[in-house]
Design an enzyme around this catalytic site. Structure first.
Site, PDB file in Angstrom:
ATOM      1  CB  SER A   1      69.260   8.350  25.926  1.00 26.28           C
ATOM      2  OG  SER A   1      68.185   7.927  26.690  1.00 26.28           O
ATOM      3  CG  HIS A   2      68.475  11.556  29.287  1.00 30.51           C
ATOM      4  ND1 HIS A   2      69.215  10.398  29.225  1.00 30.51           N
ATOM      5  CD2 HIS A   2      69.147  12.385  30.109  1.00 30.51           C
ATOM      6  CE1 HIS A   2      70.271  10.527  29.998  1.00 30.51           C
ATOM      7  NE2 HIS A   2      70.266  11.723  30.546  1.00 30.51           N
TER       8      HIS A   2
ATOM      9  CG  ASP B   1      64.291   8.574  26.842  1.00 33.84           C
ATOM     10  OD1 ASP B   1      63.476   7.773  26.341  1.00 33.84           O
ATOM     11  OD2 ASP B   1      65.453   8.250  27.152  1.00 33.84           O
TER      12      ASP B   1
ATOM     13  CG  ASP C   1      66.615   6.224  23.918  1.00 31.38           C
ATOM     14  OD1 ASP C   1      66.180   7.048  24.754  1.00 31.38           O
ATOM     15  OD2 ASP C   1      67.302   5.243  24.244  1.00 31.38           O
TER      16      ASP C   1
ATOM     17  CG  ASP D   1      65.653   4.154  26.999  1.00 35.39           C
ATOM     18  OD1 ASP D   1      65.380   5.371  26.975  1.00 35.39           O
ATOM     19  OD2 ASP D   1      66.825   3.717  27.065  1.00 35.39           O
ATOM     20  NE  ARG D   2      66.422   8.343  30.885  1.00 38.88           N
ATOM     21  CZ  ARG D   2      67.170   9.083  31.680  1.00 38.88           C
ATOM     22  NH1 ARG D   2      66.650  10.143  32.253  1.00 38.88           N
ATOM     23  NH2 ARG D   2      68.427   8.767  31.893  1.00 38.88           N
TER      24      ARG D   2
ATOM     25  CE  LYS E   1      66.169   3.993  30.602  1.00 40.21           C
ATOM     26  NZ  LYS E   1      67.612   3.823  30.569  1.00 40.21           N
TER      27      LYS E   1
HETATM   28  C1  VG1 Z   1      71.397   7.936  33.652  1.00 38.92           C
HETATM   29  C2  VG1 Z   1      70.486   7.340  34.703  1.00 38.92           C
HETATM   30  C3  VG1 Z   1      70.529   5.836  34.626  1.00 38.92           C
HETATM   31  C4  VG1 Z   1      70.164   5.378  33.215  1.00 38.92           C
HETATM   32  C5  VG1 Z   1      71.076   6.053  32.214  1.00 38.92           C
HETATM   33  C6  VG1 Z   1      70.692   5.744  30.778  1.00 38.92           C
HETATM   34  O1  VG1 Z   1      72.725   7.560  33.901  1.00 38.92           O
HETATM   35  O2  VG1 Z   1      70.849   7.792  35.996  1.00 38.92           O
HETATM   36  O3  VG1 Z   1      69.652   5.300  35.600  1.00 38.92           O
HETATM   37  O4  VG1 Z   1      70.300   3.987  33.101  1.00 38.92           O
HETATM   38  O5  VG1 Z   1      71.010   7.465  32.367  1.00 38.92           O
HETATM   39  O6  VG1 Z   1      69.377   6.131  30.505  1.00 38.92           O
HETATM   40  P1  VG1 Z   1      73.786   8.539  34.620  1.00 38.92           P
HETATM   41  O7  VG1 Z   1      75.083   7.783  34.593  1.00 38.92           O
HETATM   42  O8  VG1 Z   1      73.761   9.799  33.852  1.00 38.92           O
HETATM   43  O9  VG1 Z   1      73.260   8.757  35.993  1.00 38.92           O
HETATM   44  V1  VG1 Z   1      68.978   6.599  28.940  1.00 38.92           V
HETATM   45  O10 VG1 Z   1      67.360   6.653  28.808  1.00 38.92           O
HETATM   46  O11 VG1 Z   1      69.726   8.137  28.889  1.00 38.92           O
HETATM   47  O12 VG1 Z   1      69.814   5.611  27.956  1.00 38.92           O
HETATM   48 CO    CO Z   2      66.709   6.761  26.823  1.00 37.40          CO
END
Ligand code: VG1
Ligand code: CO
Length: 561
Positions: free
Chosen positions: A116-117, A289, A291, A293-294, A390
């Protein structure tokens, strides 16, 4: 040619525990012999009998190790009697596109290859996530089961001679152990674009972006940050909506994201922020981001829209979007640390409102039960029940629909919203890669703090403001649909004036511990102040209560949003 599968002995690896959103580790960990194989076998084993004859979707953000991982998935899936894999060309599929494909093809699930990010490339992170039949991330019960299996795995099934190319669309059929095994490589964008066209009015968006005889064009800058959304942005913005090259940036997916951190916030998407500030032609800037979704939305001159506000504004204006005109609006939801701006909209519109733990998996049941139409997280996540993830591109199209309908700028829309509802000032401080032991000690300290008898009623002052504690807890959630319980989801300190501090450890990092501190305060009439200045006293109180500096030795956060 008929291929034969074999059984390969293996031993468990420690720590194959999916976090907030899948298993994320350094690429070199996934590269260890049997590491990826073990995890994939356990994902399949957790499906039990359902795996035989099933179809799965496979794809991801194209980060380094994607090709190797898909090669492994193909060979393990065929040996485990999966009948068909639907794979995005070159392994590319955004997370929302995977969710959409699982739903439109009505298949058992999907394997999403992304961290993801998190940064990508050989020195950085890879990730594997499993999504279930409804298109959403596997719930806790299933990820726990997968984790248990990883702790006792002794063998995996493999088809060593199965060479399957997935660079070009087309259907390939193999014979494995006398059974048919099909791989269908698809264009990653088609299905998703069809879905977006069924949700939004593309004709109206086209005239917004290109202008009409009476309206100047509304100029956007869409930044894919070298992530997978590049291929979707190219098709949707350049081809379908007729925008020009100046409207898009970094739309070629790179396996290391060009050595940037593909996280759309004010720190890591600074390039976009600077461009929009410098060039006053731009009316909207957006970034996604890795992938897809953000999303981050900024207005002219880089006017920042917090994700909590973005959710509230979209909630307040769903009537502009054909999908909701047709399907109606059921309820709203947000993750617990997300500021409560949307709650006020829910109240006014008389809709049900849910507060769930961090992570998109907690929204799925509510959507499936028809009680949730729109939801979001403060971490730049916004989405609706059109899929079960998302959806970054969706969020931008939603904003454009609202702008087209209201004929107002982003800043005007926000200011009008605050005048009506008051404003939830919000900020999040992230302390990345802290020493794990110190971070855990700080959380233990907070646990002790909230269990003290005299904590309620205690008052704290900073910067001329005083806050009195009204309630403290470690957030726990009972899913209203299946009654499953998620405990220890974050320490909450709630003050009498409605202000709030939340502390939790991230579940998506791959090294050390990331501490997240969420600070949120509601103002009814003073709605145009600078958020960082407004929240400074509460930040100081958060640092005082948690003793974060003493525990971690960190003077400043890594990222402030
Ligand atoms: C983070 C965010 C959370 C989000 C998750 C996955 O998790 O705070 O709100 O759902 O990333 O997003 P954490 O446990 O690091 O706080 V993504 O776009 O990285 O799949
Ligand atoms: Co993501």
């Amino acid at each position: 040619m008929s291929l034969t599968s074999v059984i390969i002995p293996t031993t468990p690896f420690e720590g194959q525990k999916p976090g907030t959103s899948g298993l994320r580790k350094k690429v070199k960990v996934f590269m260890e012999k049997h590491y990826t194989e073990n995890f994939i076998q356990c994902i399949l084993d957790a499906q039990k009998e359902k795996i035989k004859g099933c179809t799965l979707v496979v794809g991801g953000d194209g980060r380094y190790f994607t090709t190797q991982a898909i090669n492994i998935i193909i060979r393990i899936a065929a040996a485990n009697e999966v009948s068909k894999l639907i794979i995005g060309r070159r392994g590319l599929l955004s997370t929302p596109a995977v969710s959409s494909l699982i739903r439109s093809h009505k298949v058992l699930g999907g394997i999403v290859l992304t961290a993801s990010h998190n940064p990508g490339g050989i020195r950085n992170d890879f990730g594997i996530k499993y999504n279930i039949e409804n298109g959403g991330p596997a719930p806790d019960q299933l990820t726990n089961e997968i984790y248990e299996l990883t702790q006792k795995i002794t063998q995996y099934k493999f088809t060593p001679e199965l060479d399957c190319d997935f660079q070009q669309p087309g259907v390939q059929t193999f014979e494995v152990d006398g059974r048919q095994f099909v791989v269908e490589v698809i264009d990653p964008v088609n299905d998703y674009v069809t879905l977006m066209k069924s949700i939004f009015d593309f004709k109206k968006l086209r005239s917004l972006l290109n202008g009409t005889e009476t309206q100047p064009s509304f100029n956007v800058l869409i930044d894919s940050m070298n992530g997978v959304t590049g291929v979707y942005v190219k098709r949707i913005f350049l081809e379908e909506l007729g925008s020009d090259q100046d409207s898009v940036a970094r739309i070629i997916p790179l396996d290391n994201f060009g050595e940037i951190h593909p996280d759309p916030n004010l720190t890591y998407a600074k390039d976009l922020v600077d461009k929009v500030k410098e060039d006053l032609r731009y009316d909207l800037g957006a970034a996604f981001d890795g992938d897809g979704d953000r999303n981050m939305i900024i207005g002219k001159n880089a006017f920042f829209v917090t994700p909590s506000d973005s959710l509230a504004v979209i909630a307040n204006n769903l009537n502009c979007i054909p999908y909701f005109q047709k399907n109606g609006v059921h309820g709203f939801a947000r993750s617990m640390p997300t500021a409560a701006a949307v709650d006020r909209v829910a109240q006014k519109l008389n809709k049900e409102m849910f507060e769930v733990p961090t992570g998109w998996k907690y929204f799925g049941n509510l959507m499936d039960a028809g009680r949730l139409s729109l939801c979001g997280e403060e971490s730049f996540g916004t989405g609706s029940d059109h899929i079960r993830e998302k959806d970054g591109v969706w969020a931008v199209l939603a904003w454009l629909s609202i702008i087209e309908h209201k004929k107002m700028s982003i800043e005007e829309i926000l200011k009008e919203h605050w005048r009506t509802y008051g404003r939830n000032y919000f900020t999040r401080y992230d302390y990345e890669e802290c020493d794990c032991e110190s971070a855990n000690k700080m959380m233990e300290h907070l646990e002790k703090f909230i269990s003290n008898d005299g904590v309620v009623g205690k008052s704290y002052s900073s910067g001329g403001k005083t806050y009195v504690i009204q309630k403290v807890d470690n957030f726990s959630y009972v899913d209203p649909i299946d009654n499953s319980v998620a405990k220890n989801q974050g320490i909450r300190i709630l003050f009498e004036d409605g202000s709030r501090l939340v502390f939790r450890l991230s579940g998506t990092g791959s090294s050390g511990a990331t501490i997240r501190v969420y600070i949120d305060s509601y103002e009814k009439s003073d709605t145009t102040a600078d958020a960082q200045i407004m929240l400074k006293p509460l930040v100081n109180i958060a640092l005082e209560i948690s003793q974060l500096k003493q525990f971690t030795g960190r003077e400043e956060p890594t990222v402030i949003t």
